[in-house]
Motif scaffolding. Sequence first.
Motif, mmCIF file in Angstrom:
data_model
loop_
_atom_site.group_PDB
_atom_site.id
_atom_site.type_symbol
_atom_site.label_atom_id
_atom_site.label_comp_id
_atom_site.label_asym_id
_atom_site.label_seq_id
_atom_site.Cartn_x
_atom_site.Cartn_y
_atom_site.Cartn_z
ATOM 1 N N LEU A 6 -2.072 59.872 59.435
ATOM 2 C CA LEU A 6 -1.778 60.727 58.428
ATOM 3 C C LEU A 6 -1.538 62.070 59.015
ATOM 4 O O LEU A 6 -0.543 62.733 58.409
ATOM 5 C CB LEU A 6 -3.084 60.889 57.504
ATOM 6 N N TRP A 10 2.042 64.576 58.594
ATOM 7 C CA TRP A 10 2.130 66.003 58.043
ATOM 8 C C TRP A 10 2.354 66.957 58.812
ATOM 9 O O TRP A 10 2.670 68.045 58.318
ATOM 10 C CB TRP A 10 0.759 66.192 57.126
ATOM 11 N N ILE A 22 6.449 69.542 50.488
ATOM 12 C CA ILE A 22 5.436 69.926 49.327
ATOM 13 C C ILE A 22 5.953 69.808 47.977
ATOM 14 O O ILE A 22 5.549 69.033 46.995
ATOM 15 C CB ILE A 22 5.052 71.181 49.615
ATOM 16 N N PHE A 68 -8.040 71.947 47.888
ATOM 17 C CA PHE A 68 -7.988 70.988 48.911
ATOM 18 C C PHE A 68 -6.462 70.526 49.099
ATOM 19 O O PHE A 68 -5.765 70.247 48.070
ATOM 20 C CB PHE A 68 -8.767 69.935 48.303
ATOM 21 N N GLY A 69 -6.096 70.284 50.368
ATOM 22 C CA GLY A 69 -4.636 69.968 50.684
ATOM 23 C C GLY A 69 -3.730 71.072 50.409
ATOM 24 O O GLY A 69 -2.822 70.832 49.385
ATOM 25 N N GLY A 71 -1.429 72.871 51.986
ATOM 26 C CA GLY A 71 -0.184 73.053 52.379
ATOM 27 C C GLY A 71 -0.016 74.384 52.777
ATOM 28 O O GLY A 71 -0.611 74.960 53.471
ATOM 29 N N ARG A 74 0.849 77.275 48.267
ATOM 30 C CA ARG A 74 1.438 77.717 47.189
ATOM 31 C C ARG A 74 0.611 77.543 45.977
ATOM 32 O O ARG A 74 0.789 78.760 45.266
ATOM 33 C CB ARG A 74 2.572 76.527 46.924
ATOM 34 N N LEU A 75 -0.599 77.058 46.038
ATOM 35 C CA LEU A 75 -1.291 76.997 44.845
ATOM 36 C C LEU A 75 -2.533 78.053 45.056
ATOM 37 O O LEU A 75 -3.082 78.701 44.086
ATOM 38 C CB LEU A 75 -2.049 75.841 44.382
ATOM 39 N N ASP A 90 -6.586 71.904 54.998
ATOM 40 C CA ASP A 90 -5.553 71.239 55.017
ATOM 41 C C ASP A 90 -5.467 70.268 56.267
ATOM 42 O O ASP A 90 -6.422 70.800 57.125
ATOM 43 C CB ASP A 90 -3.996 71.792 55.207
ATOM 44 N N ILE A 91 -5.121 69.154 56.476
ATOM 45 C CA ILE A 91 -5.397 68.271 57.667
ATOM 46 C C ILE A 91 -4.241 68.636 58.732
ATOM 47 O O ILE A 91 -4.498 68.330 59.773
ATOM 48 C CB ILE A 91 -4.932 66.743 57.156
ATOM 49 N N MET A 95 0.768 73.265 58.620
ATOM 50 C CA MET A 95 0.853 73.857 57.165
ATOM 51 C C MET A 95 0.005 75.392 57.242
ATOM 52 O O MET A 95 0.256 75.903 56.535
ATOM 53 C CB MET A 95 0.084 72.728 56.303
ATOM 54 N N GLU A 133 -3.601 69.124 44.078
ATOM 55 C CA GLU A 133 -2.684 68.622 43.219
ATOM 56 C C GLU A 133 -1.551 67.986 44.229
ATOM 57 O O GLU A 133 -1.276 68.727 45.301
ATOM 58 C CB GLU A 133 -1.986 69.642 42.232
ATOM 59 N N HIS A 134 -1.065 66.798 44.190
ATOM 60 C CA HIS A 134 -0.113 66.391 45.020
ATOM 61 C C HIS A 134 -0.681 66.004 46.214
ATOM 62 O O HIS A 134 -0.035 66.272 47.276
ATOM 63 C CB HIS A 134 1.007 67.240 45.105
ATOM 64 N N VAL A 135 -1.955 65.742 46.506
ATOM 65 C CA VAL A 135 -2.468 65.549 47.561
ATOM 66 C C VAL A 135 -3.105 64.088 47.756
ATOM 67 O O VAL A 135 -2.911 63.348 48.704
ATOM 68 C CB VAL A 135 -3.667 66.620 47.811
ATOM 69 N N ILE A 139 -2.728 59.782 50.150
ATOM 70 C CA ILE A 139 -3.723 59.420 50.927
ATOM 71 C C ILE A 139 -4.363 57.901 50.362
ATOM 72 O O ILE A 139 -4.572 57.991 49.408
ATOM 73 C CB ILE A 139 -5.121 60.509 50.976
ATOM 74 N N TYR A 147 -13.078 61.751 49.216
ATOM 75 C CA TYR A 147 -12.782 62.890 48.993
ATOM 76 C C TYR A 147 -13.275 63.192 47.576
ATOM 77 O O TYR A 147 -13.877 64.477 47.227
ATOM 78 C CB TYR A 147 -11.476 63.227 49.282
HETATM 79 C C1 LIG Z 1 2.759 67.443 48.890
HETATM 80 S S1 LIG Z 1 1.803 68.480 49.832
HETATM 81 C C2 LIG Z 1 0.978 69.480 48.565
HETATM 82 C C3 LIG Z 1 0.489 70.833 49.058
HETATM 83 C C4 LIG Z 1 -0.163 71.684 47.661
HETATM 84 N N1 LIG Z 1 -1.332 70.944 47.078
HETATM 85 C C5 LIG Z 1 0.795 72.284 46.586
HETATM 86 O O1 LIG Z 1 0.810 71.427 45.935
HETATM 87 O O2 LIG Z 1 1.642 73.175 47.046
HETATM 88 C C6 LIG Z 1 0.182 67.589 50.314
HETATM 89 C C7 LIG Z 1 -0.552 68.325 51.295
HETATM 90 O O3 LIG Z 1 -1.896 67.595 51.500
HETATM 91 C C8 LIG Z 1 -2.147 67.695 52.886
HETATM 92 N N2 LIG Z 1 -2.936 66.532 53.092
HETATM 93 C C9 LIG Z 1 -2.578 65.172 53.391
HETATM 94 N N3 LIG Z 1 -3.770 64.473 53.438
HETATM 95 C C10 LIG Z 1 -4.968 65.395 53.794
HETATM 96 C C11 LIG Z 1 -6.282 65.179 53.797
HETATM 97 N N4 LIG Z 1 -6.670 64.124 54.113
HETATM 98 N N5 LIG Z 1 -7.071 66.379 54.061
HETATM 99 C C12 LIG Z 1 -6.411 67.607 53.785
HETATM 100 N N6 LIG Z 1 -5.113 67.614 53.403
HETATM 101 C C13 LIG Z 1 -4.295 66.647 53.401
HETATM 102 C C14 LIG Z 1 -0.918 67.684 53.779
HETATM 103 O O4 LIG Z 1 -0.931 68.174 54.894
HETATM 104 C C15 LIG Z 1 -0.052 68.379 52.614
HETATM 105 O O5 LIG Z 1 -0.103 69.975 53.136
#
Ligand SMILES: C[S@@+](CC[C@H](N)C(=O)[O-])C[C@H]1O[C@@H](n2cnc3c(N)ncnc32)[C@H](O)[C@@H]1O
Length: 362
Positions: A6, A10, A22, A68-69, A71, A74-75, A90-91, A95, A133-135, A139, A147
């Motif tokens: 994963l 990313w 994103i 969380f996540g 990116g 943005r948020l 973020d993972i 990012m 959101e969108h994270v 997964i 999580y």
């Molecule tokens: C679609 S982007 C959304 C970013 C942000 N939430 C936004 O809406 O602007 C998904 C993000 O989640 C991160 N991500 C994915 N799996 C993750 C994990 N297990 N732990 C933390 N971040 C994670 C990705 O690296 C990426 O930056």
Amino acid sequence: MYLQTLQRNWEKFGREDPLWAIATVPEKFNNKWEPDEFFATGRRKVALLEKWMDANGLPRSRRLALDFGCGVGRLTQSLASLFERCVGVDIAQSMIDQARRFNRHGAKCTYVLNDFPDLRRFKSGTFDLIYTEHVLQHIHPRVSLGYVREFVRVLAPGGLLAFQAPCKLHRFEFPNTGLKAEVRVSAPFVSMEEGGRAAISVRVKNTGDHVWGKTVEPPLPMRVVVHWCTPDGQVLHPFHCSQTIPGELLPGQEADIDIPLRSPATCGRFLAVIEVVDFNEKPLPDGGCTPVVVEAAIEPSSETRENRAKAGSEADRPVMEMHALPMDVVVRTIEQAGGKVVEARSNSPRNCHTQGWYYVTR
Ligand SMILES: C[S@@+](CC[C@H](N)C(=O)[O-])C[C@H]1O[C@@H](n2cnc3c(N)ncnc32)[C@H](O)[C@@H]1O
């Protein structure tokens, strides 16, 4: 192992086209998002959250928020206007690096890499707000529900955990007749350095009955894809490249598309097999598109072996997973972890994934 894969995906999205990864608007593919326009979408999302917070009196305190996540932040950047301090995790380091570059709030806003399947780096009861959101949709549920349990643990009493996760995925069904395409290339041969890049120009023609880009609701584009194959036809890298065909294309109309290719990992002769597929990357029905082949000669490069190996592995396209979490499972997970669900609602935009929204306190 799963989290490493994963993370690799990313990392790659973060290096290659972070804003599009994103917010995957087809016209913004290939680094076409303007940062101002992109961050404005985050402000609109956080404004909706703020409205909910004001209406419900949660969280009781606005000291520390977790995105969380995050990116590229943005948020997080918008949350930083509402909270004394914000942490984005973020993972993907790629990012996090971008998020730090885009940070307009100095030390008030920090970004942290977290590649654990939990939030062990944070003490229980730390955050007044946890937002994601969108994270979770990207997964596997085996990990994402872990999580969710962790969110409840690190939420402060009187805090607010607010998040989105699709409850049910929608598959976009394209017509099963009348989708036809013709592909032509400007040159049937390309020469590349091992681990190098080249662009090939492709002309696609809509030879079917449907208007591309308007075939399904919501309007989704068709794609041109490239598979790397050996000269005897074995597929080495399926869907090495997938480029959306922007806008609408009427029957009989043509469009020129530039496709960025990365070479396979080794020298020699290869075939780039190019075809038009639907948005789901499904071949057109009834052999509606005859693939076109470009011969590629991959020459040794002056780079070191180490760099070559790294660049070679780049030929694999990163994968964006998509998963749904049924609402009853999410609610049960929250309650078992000690959270109190204030609101759980779903909405089903026509022909789109059914989205779940959760507002939780403890
Ligand atoms: C679609 S982007 C959304 C970013 C942000 N939430 C936004 O809406 O602007 C998904 C993000 O989640 C991160 N991500 C994915 N799996 C993750 C994990 N297990 N732990 C933390 N971040 C994670 C990705 O690296 C990426 O930056």
